[in-house]
Write an enzyme that holds these catalytic residues in place. Structure first.
Site, PDB file in Angstrom:
ATOM      1  N   GLY A  45       0.821  -1.222   0.000  1.00  0.00           N
ATOM      2  CA  GLY A  45       0.000   0.000   0.000  1.00  0.00           C
ATOM      3  C   GLY A  45       0.849   1.263   0.000  1.00  0.00           C
ATOM      4  O   GLY A  45       0.556   2.231  -0.712  1.00  0.00           O
ATOM      5  N   CYS A  46       1.905   1.250   0.788  1.00  0.00           N
ATOM      6  CA  CYS A  46       2.772   2.433   0.881  1.00  0.00           C
ATOM      7  C   CYS A  46       3.519   2.651  -0.429  1.00  0.00           C
ATOM      8  O   CYS A  46       3.713   3.791  -0.856  1.00  0.00           O
ATOM      9  CB  CYS A  46       3.745   2.281   2.051  1.00  0.00           C
ATOM     10  N   THR A  47       3.919   1.567  -1.071  1.00  0.00           N
ATOM     11  CA  THR A  47       4.606   1.670  -2.362  1.00  0.00           C
ATOM     12  C   THR A  47       3.653   2.222  -3.420  1.00  0.00           C
ATOM     13  O   THR A  47       4.013   3.126  -4.178  1.00  0.00           O
ATOM     14  CB  THR A  47       5.171   0.296  -2.781  1.00  0.00           C
TER      15      THR A  47
END
Length: 150
Positions: A45-47
């Site tokens: 998700g952060c990527t």
């Protein structure tokens, strides 16, 4: 959790990025600042979120925005994340959580039935005068730039 609201003065934070450079709210006076908090560098998700912002970076710059990512990851982990995905903006390595707590995004979370404390994925859009213009609590990781630049 978040006690800040739209129209509030943004916290006068000071944090260290992946290269050891200090960033403060005052550094961004005269620019709009997007401070996006994410749970952990290099997770799916952060990527997706960071890459969506990277892919739209020229649009942000054209509209006088600066971007600043923040997580509690180490400077080493932030550097790897930034280099691997060629992120054009600084990432604060907020290991002591001073910036995270100043913005009120640290607190109880649930994942797969377990409760724990962690960073809530939240984005603050701060205007040229240091006033919070918008708080995005329901971040769409793959369409985050569109949420901000609407």
């Amino acid at each position: 959790m978040i006690t800040l609201k739209q129209g509030d003065k943004a916290p006068a934070f000071s944090g260290i990025d992946q290269e050891g450079k200090t960033h403060t709210l005052a550094d961004y006076a005269g620019k709009k600042l997007v401070v996006f908090f994410y749970p952990k560098a290099s997770t799916p998700g952060c990527t997706a979120e960071a890459c969506d912002l990277r892919n739209n970076f020229a649009r942000f710059e054209a509209n006088n925005y600066a971007l600043l990512g923040v997580s509690a990851d180490s400077a080493v982990r932030q550097t790897k994340f930034k280099e691997k995905y060629e992120l054009p903006f600084p990432l604060l390595a907020d290991e002591d959580k001073s910036v995270i707590e100043a913005f009120g995004v640290w607190g109880p979370k649930k994942f797969m039935g377990k409760e724990y404390d962690g960073i809530h994925r939240t984005t603050f859009v701060i205007d040229e005068n240091g006033i919070i213009e918008e708080i995005i609590e329901k971040v769409k990781t793959k369409e985050h730039a569109a949420q901000i630049l609407k």
